[in-house]
Design a protein around this motif. Structure first.
Motif, PDB file in Angstrom:
ATOM      1  N   THR A  13      35.076  43.363  33.474  1.00 20.17           N
ATOM      2  CA  THR A  13      36.101  44.184  33.961  1.00 20.17           C
ATOM      3  C   THR A  13      36.839  42.502  35.019  1.00 20.17           C
ATOM      4  O   THR A  13      37.601  42.711  34.854  1.00 20.17           O
ATOM      5  CB  THR A  13      35.718  44.410  35.921  1.00 20.17           C
ATOM      6  OG1 THR A  13      35.045  43.075  36.139  1.00 20.17           O
ATOM      7  CG2 THR A  13      34.955  45.624  35.369  1.00 20.17           C
TER       8      THR A  13
ATOM      9  N   PRO B  21      44.470  46.282  33.219  1.00 21.47           N
ATOM     10  CA  PRO B  21      43.753  46.546  34.198  1.00 21.47           C
ATOM     11  C   PRO B  21      43.646  47.749  34.614  1.00 21.47           C
ATOM     12  O   PRO B  21      43.443  49.291  34.250  1.00 21.47           O
ATOM     13  CB  PRO B  21      43.125  45.653  35.019  1.00 21.47           C
ATOM     14  CG  PRO B  21      44.254  44.337  34.514  1.00 21.47           C
ATOM     15  CD  PRO B  21      44.598  44.462  33.369  1.00 21.47           C
TER      16      PRO B  21
ATOM     17  N   THR C  37      30.278  42.000  35.572  1.00 23.05           N
ATOM     18  CA  THR C  37      30.804  43.969  36.043  1.00 23.05           C
ATOM     19  C   THR C  37      30.076  44.081  36.751  1.00 23.05           C
ATOM     20  O   THR C  37      29.815  45.174  37.926  1.00 23.05           O
ATOM     21  CB  THR C  37      30.939  43.978  35.001  1.00 23.05           C
ATOM     22  OG1 THR C  37      31.988  43.043  33.940  1.00 23.05           O
ATOM     23  CG2 THR C  37      31.825  45.298  35.259  1.00 23.05           C
TER      24      THR C  37
ATOM     25  N   ARG D 156      39.643  46.007  39.997  1.00 28.24           N
ATOM     26  CA  ARG D 156      39.298  46.293  39.298  1.00 28.24           C
ATOM     27  C   ARG D 156      38.265  47.398  39.348  1.00 28.24           C
ATOM     28  O   ARG D 156      38.579  48.758  38.542  1.00 28.24           O
ATOM     29  CB  ARG D 156      39.359  45.063  37.583  1.00 28.24           C
ATOM     30  CG  ARG D 156      41.077  44.136  37.585  1.00 28.24           C
ATOM     31  CD  ARG D 156      40.686  43.517  36.289  1.00 28.24           C
ATOM     32  NE  ARG D 156      41.510  42.229  36.759  1.00 28.24           N
ATOM     33  CZ  ARG D 156      41.382  41.332  35.995  1.00 28.24           C
ATOM     34  NH1 ARG D 156      40.747  41.183  35.695  1.00 28.24           N
ATOM     35  NH2 ARG D 156      42.880  40.509  35.896  1.00 28.24           N
ATOM     36  N   ALA D 157      37.034  47.106  39.417  1.00 27.88           N
ATOM     37  CA  ALA D 157      36.120  47.794  39.195  1.00 27.88           C
ATOM     38  C   ALA D 157      36.550  48.709  40.206  1.00 27.88           C
ATOM     39  O   ALA D 157      35.742  49.770  39.884  1.00 27.88           O
ATOM     40  CB  ALA D 157      35.116  47.173  40.179  1.00 27.88           C
TER      41      ALA D 157
END
Length: 497
Positions: free
Chosen positions: A353, A457, A391, A367-368
């Motif tokens: 990410t 993303p 990540t 983003r995660a």
């Protein structure tokens, strides 16, 4: 027809009465004009170069059909266009052309980071860059070389997290819109519109927002006396709408919006340009009446560009596009991605990410959170999800029950070379980070070994969501889509067979 691009000429070489396979330069166009003695010259359907030639041809006495070259220049010249927007009370991001390093730093401090920096004397490639920190600005200006009166830089405020909106239209020179289409970008602002994934109709934009876009476009069309096709990009965030640019020509999205709506955009633009008679408007279908959503996705040729970093940014990289329709945005997007040489993963994917931070807020965490639900569903469907160490930390902060396997960058590269990964999601794009080289290598190997790669993303989030959400695809031609006559046959998503 004057066109020296073999790709475009090869498919429609017999459409024109006479085809000149010659360069698009003032001298060559004047030679052909002298030989043919046409009633007028159309410059609004050939991309950026003909627009650039409009004013020199006009000064040489060549009649230009459609929008006046004087008005084309008002849209192309950044200072003139900015002045026009101020006059018609249309908002725009703060920008300035600067000729000293200190002036650049002062402007950035005034408007705040991030900013978009473009050295005016650099062509393509690394010409434009989004800069998020003062130390990165110093490094970029140093790499760019001198900044002075002869070599100024243009610095614009970059609006983080803004929705980018596309407007394609035809105006009649009298301040009226003959037809138009409002599309939404999947990617947030910062990706060149030619590389963006477009959704039409814009299902995530309210009718009120779309009406505001049309109102701004009408103001600009009237202010520039547009007579023919035009394309405009806008930013929308926190109820604020700003115009980025306006091109007085047909864009690459013109065929897409024409096929989606069944409206002959170019035919209308041509009629407006060549006749003084009023042209009856053909406005888009009312909101909610279309039974299908269409998505235009870019095609890239990174395999043929040895060493190029396959990321999306403010410089256009795509060499073509595909368009597909579906019953939902997700189905249309998944069809478009599969049509652009992606494959639905069946065994394993890798996700990184990124680890960039901005103003103390971790972009990787944001983003995660968008990816977590889809990744869990992929795990439930039997796929293995490999992630980078950073990540894993941010994903477990969102959902500590996620079943993830950590994989180092070197192992990822080897796994791609041995065909063990079906997809790579790499969202690290900070060129100033120490680990940029390893992320670049990962993306490059993915391209070289034909592993589907996603580097944006917003696109990654919607793509993974579409993979797990869409259980079957409807199969129908564009004519059948427009006719809405019968319920189309479907084929199942391989994940659910």
């Amino acid at each position: 027809m004057i066109n020296y691009n073999p790709e475009t000429v090869s498919t429609d070489y017999d459409e024109s009465d006479r085809l000149y396979f010659e360069e698009l330069s003032t001298e060559r166009v004047l030679d052909i004009y002298d030989k043919e003695q046409p009633r007028g010259v159309m410059v609004s359907v050939g991309g950026q170069i003909p627009n650039t030639l409009a004013l020199p041809l006009h000064r040489a006495g060549v009649p230009i059909l459609g929008t006046s070259p004087i008005d084309i220049d008002r849209a192309e010249d950044r200072h003139k266009f900015s002045t026009l927007l101020d006059e018609i009370h249309v908002d725009q991001p703060a920008w300035q052309e600067l000729s000293s390093v200190q002036d650049v730093h002062d402007f950035c401090a005034k408007v705040g980071y991030p900013v978009l920096v473009r050295p005016s004397y650099v062509l393509s490639g690394a010409a434009m860059r989004v800069v998020r920190r003062p130390e990165d600005l110093e490094g970029f200006l140093h790499a760019a070389g001198q900044v002075n009166q002869e070599h100024p830089v243009v610095v614009s405020k970059f609006v983080e997290g803004a929705q980018e909106i596309e407007f394609d239209g035809v105006a009649d020179g009298r301040g009226n819109l003959v037809t138009y289409a409002v599309s939404q970008h999947v990617e947030q602002a910062g990706v060149h519109s030619g590389d963006a994934t477009l959704v039409l109709p814009p299902v995530d934009l309210s009718t009120a927002v779309q009406d505001r876009v049309v109102g701004i476009a009408s103001k600009v069309a009237n202010g520039l006396n547009i007579r023919g096709p035009f394309n405009m990009q806008l930013l929308y965030r926190d109820d604020q709408m700003q115009v980025i640019e306006c091109n007085l020509r047909a864009s690459r999205s013109f065929p897409f919006v024409a096929k989606t709506y069944g409206v002959p955009f170019i035919d209308l633009a041509t009629r407006v340009a060549v006749t003084d008679e009023p042209v009856a408007p053909m406005l888009p279908p009312p909101a909610g009446t279309l039974k299908r959503v269409s998505v235009k996705a870019p095609m890239f040729s990174f395999q043929r560009l040895l060493g190029a970093d396959p990321t999306l940014g403010v410089e256009m990289a795509s060499t073509g596009e595909v368009a597909c329709s579906g019953r939902t945005k997700e189905e249309a997007l998944l069809k478009a991605m599969l049509s652009s040489n992606h494959r639905i993963p069946k065994r394993a994917i890798y996700v990184h990410t990124g680890s960039s931070t901005d103003a103390g807020v971790s972009m990787a965490e944001d983003r995660a959170s968008r990816l977590a639900a889809s990744l869990q569903q992929l795990v439930d469907l039997g796929l293995k999800v490999f992630v980078s160490p950073s990540t894993e930390s941010v994903l477990h902060a969102v959902n500590n029950a996620l079943s993830l396997t950590v994989m180092s960058a070197d192992t990822v590269v080897n796994a791609m070379r041995s065909r063990q990964l079906d997809m790579v999601v790499n969202l690290e794009q900070d060129h100033f980070r120490a680990d940029y080289k390893s992320n670049y290598q990962m993306r490059r190997v993915a391209v070289d070994f034909g592993v589907p790669l996603v580097t944006n993303p917003e696109l990654a989030a919607l793509y993974l969501e579409s993979i797990v959400k869409v259980r079957d695809f409807c199969i129908e031609s564009n004519d059948e889509v427009l006719a809405h006559s019968v319920e189309p046959p479907t084929i199942p998503n391989p994940l659910y067979r």
